[in-house]
Design a protein around this motif. Structure first.
Motif, PDB file in Angstrom:
ATOM      1  N   PHE A  53     -15.073  37.219 -16.136  1.00 29.14           N
ATOM      2  CA  PHE A  53     -16.429  37.481 -16.580  1.00 29.14           C
ATOM      3  C   PHE A  53     -16.658  36.863 -17.949  1.00 29.14           C
ATOM      4  O   PHE A  53     -15.798  36.853 -18.799  1.00 29.14           O
ATOM      5  CB  PHE A  53     -16.685  38.993 -16.644  1.00 29.14           C
ATOM      6  N   SER A  54     -17.845  36.357 -18.150  1.00 35.32           N
ATOM      7  CA  SER A  54     -18.217  35.705 -19.401  1.00 35.32           C
ATOM      8  C   SER A  54     -18.487  36.739 -20.483  1.00 35.32           C
ATOM      9  O   SER A  54     -18.781  37.894 -20.192  1.00 35.32           O
ATOM     10  CB  SER A  54     -19.473  34.855 -19.196  1.00 35.32           C
ATOM     11  N   PRO A  55     -18.409  36.349 -21.764  1.00 30.53           N
ATOM     12  CA  PRO A  55     -18.801  37.250 -22.852  1.00 30.53           C
ATOM     13  C   PRO A  55     -20.238  37.710 -22.677  1.00 30.53           C
ATOM     14  O   PRO A  55     -21.050  37.045 -22.033  1.00 30.53           O
ATOM     15  CB  PRO A  55     -18.632  36.385 -24.101  1.00 30.53           C
ATOM     16  N   ALA A  56     -20.563  38.869 -23.293  1.00 36.12           N
ATOM     17  CA  ALA A  56     -21.872  39.476 -23.095  1.00 36.12           C
ATOM     18  C   ALA A  56     -23.019  38.558 -23.458  1.00 36.12           C
ATOM     19  O   ALA A  56     -24.092  38.608 -22.865  1.00 36.12           O
ATOM     20  CB  ALA A  56     -21.958  40.771 -23.905  1.00 36.12           C
ATOM     21  N   SER A  57     -22.803  37.668 -24.450  1.00 38.79           N
ATOM     22  CA  SER A  57     -23.893  36.818 -24.929  1.00 38.79           C
ATOM     23  C   SER A  57     -24.102  35.564 -24.084  1.00 38.79           C
ATOM     24  O   SER A  57     -25.080  34.850 -24.280  1.00 38.79           O
ATOM     25  CB  SER A  57     -23.618  36.405 -26.376  1.00 38.79           C
ATOM     26  N   GLU A  58     -23.215  35.296 -23.139  1.00 42.51           N
ATOM     27  CA  GLU A  58     -23.304  34.062 -22.365  1.00 42.51           C
ATOM     28  C   GLU A  58     -24.113  34.251 -21.087  1.00 42.51           C
ATOM     29  O   GLU A  58     -24.248  35.350 -20.556  1.00 42.51           O
ATOM     30  CB  GLU A  58     -21.909  33.534 -22.053  1.00 42.51           C
ATOM     31  N   THR A  59     -24.631  33.164 -20.599  1.00 43.23           N
ATOM     32  CA  THR A  59     -25.465  33.166 -19.407  1.00 43.23           C
ATOM     33  C   THR A  59     -24.647  33.519 -18.169  1.00 43.23           C
ATOM     34  O   THR A  59     -23.510  33.089 -18.009  1.00 43.23           O
ATOM     35  CB  THR A  59     -26.112  31.782 -19.209  1.00 43.23           C
ATOM     36  N   ILE A  60     -25.245  34.311 -17.276  1.00 45.36           N
ATOM     37  CA  ILE A  60     -24.594  34.660 -16.013  1.00 45.36           C
ATOM     38  C   ILE A  60     -24.723  33.478 -15.063  1.00 45.36           C
ATOM     39  O   ILE A  60     -25.835  33.097 -14.672  1.00 45.36           O
ATOM     40  CB  ILE A  60     -25.248  35.906 -15.397  1.00 45.36           C
ATOM     41  N   ALA A 163     -25.376  40.787 -21.487  1.00 48.04           N
ATOM     42  CA  ALA A 163     -25.944  41.805 -22.367  1.00 48.04           C
ATOM     43  C   ALA A 163     -27.343  42.201 -21.908  1.00 48.04           C
ATOM     44  O   ALA A 163     -27.691  43.390 -21.873  1.00 48.04           O
ATOM     45  CB  ALA A 163     -25.980  41.297 -23.809  1.00 48.04           C
ATOM     46  N   GLU A 164     -28.169  41.218 -21.547  1.00 44.00           N
ATOM     47  CA  GLU A 164     -29.518  41.514 -21.074  1.00 44.00           C
ATOM     48  C   GLU A 164     -29.470  42.317 -19.780  1.00 44.00           C
ATOM     49  O   GLU A 164     -30.268  43.241 -19.584  1.00 44.00           O
ATOM     50  CB  GLU A 164     -30.291  40.216 -20.846  1.00 44.00           C
ATOM     51  N   LEU A 165     -28.537  41.970 -18.902  1.00 45.50           N
ATOM     52  CA  LEU A 165     -28.432  42.672 -17.630  1.00 45.50           C
ATOM     53  C   LEU A 165     -28.075  44.139 -17.853  1.00 45.50           C
ATOM     54  O   LEU A 165     -28.722  45.042 -17.328  1.00 45.50           O
ATOM     55  CB  LEU A 165     -27.393  41.987 -16.737  1.00 45.50           C
TER      56      LEU A 165
END
Length: 277
Positions: A53-60, A163-165
């Motif tokens: 999983f990517s860091p919270a700030s990165e795009t999914i 993070a947005e999710l």
């Protein structure tokens, strides 16, 4: 393609890996002939074996990734208590990650559910639904002699980044338990000593009768607040309020007990606050 087989052992549990990598796609099976819930911390890193999983700030974004895994726990247990078995497929293709449907038996109950993260949508969407019907929770807590409950989960969200999710999550998580018999250690499920803190004069071996329990958490913007949090027992009732912040992984819940019979000698009831990560 590449192939890997391995057997991971920890405590009373064994997890067998039979994986293949073909054309950038990860496939195969992850099987636990025996998995003891008391060993779950030993296998926390297993998730990294097939999904990063990517860091919270990165795009999914799952572009260029593909997964087709069958996951199964053939024998689930907790200590000496047999809990059942579970199967859960994991599939990632066309920028859509799907987990489930969940099937099997857990604590006498029938689990079901699916999870999907669709990164092909902009922003990415998230959806999880699940249920556990007629769960005999006494099997995972020695302080409970008998009792059954239903759990239902329905949560959605959307965001361009992780993070947005997480901050967009909304939905319901509902736990409903019927009659049961429990010792004073029952609420140790929360992390130890909770019942002893609320009822300091209650003897450790003293049993309580649970009439019903309801925990209905409504989630908005990633924060779950109880629409109803109530336990009704033979000697007291307990109400609760507060919140569970999912993005910050923090809990802040206050439980307030009320004795039903104020003539029970020196027996007292004390509010308790549960907070922390």
């Amino acid at each position: 393609g590449l192939a890997m087989t391995a057997s991971l052992k920890g405590g009373n549990s064994t997890v067998n890996l039979d994986l293949q990598m073909k054309g950038g796609a990860l496939g195969g099976k992850i099987t636990a002939p025996v998995f003891d819930l008391e060993d779950i911390g030993r296998f926390a890193a297993l998730n990294d074996a097939f999904v990063e999983f990517s860091p919270a700030s990165e795009t999914i974004d799952f572009s260029g990734q593909a997964i087709d895994l069958d996951m199964a726990a053939e024998k689930l247990k907790k200590g000496d208590a047999a809990l059942g078995h579970m199967n859960m497929p994991v599939h990632l293709a066309d920028n859509v990650l799907k987990v489930g449907p969940l099937a099997g038996v857990f604590g006498g109950g029938a689990p079901s559910g699916t999870m999907e993260i669709n990164a092909a949508e902009k922003p990415a969407t998230f959806k999880v639904t699940g249920a556990l019907k007629n769960w005999h929770y006494a099997q995972i807590n020695d302080a409970v002699d008998e009792g059954a409950a239903d759990i239902n989960v329905a949560v959605t969200g959307a965001g361009a980044t992780w993070a947005e999710l997480w901050n967009s999550l909304q939905g319901d998580v509902v736990f409903v338990a019927g009659e049961g018999k429990l010792a004073s250690g029952m609420l140790n499920l929360w992390g130890g000593g909770l019942m002893a803190a609320m009822l300091p004069d209650l003897k450790p071996e003293e049993a309580l009768i649970l009439n019903c329990a309801i925990a209905d958490f409504r989630i908005e913007s990633g924060v779950g607040k109880p629409a109803a949090l109530f336990l009704d027992m033979s000697r007291l009732s307990v109400t609760g309020d507060g919140e569970i912040n999912i993005p910050q992984n923090k809990v802040d819940i206050r439980l307030t007990p009320a004795m039903k019979d104020v003539s029970v000698g020196t027996l007292s009831a004390v509010p308790v606050r549960i907070s922390g990560p």
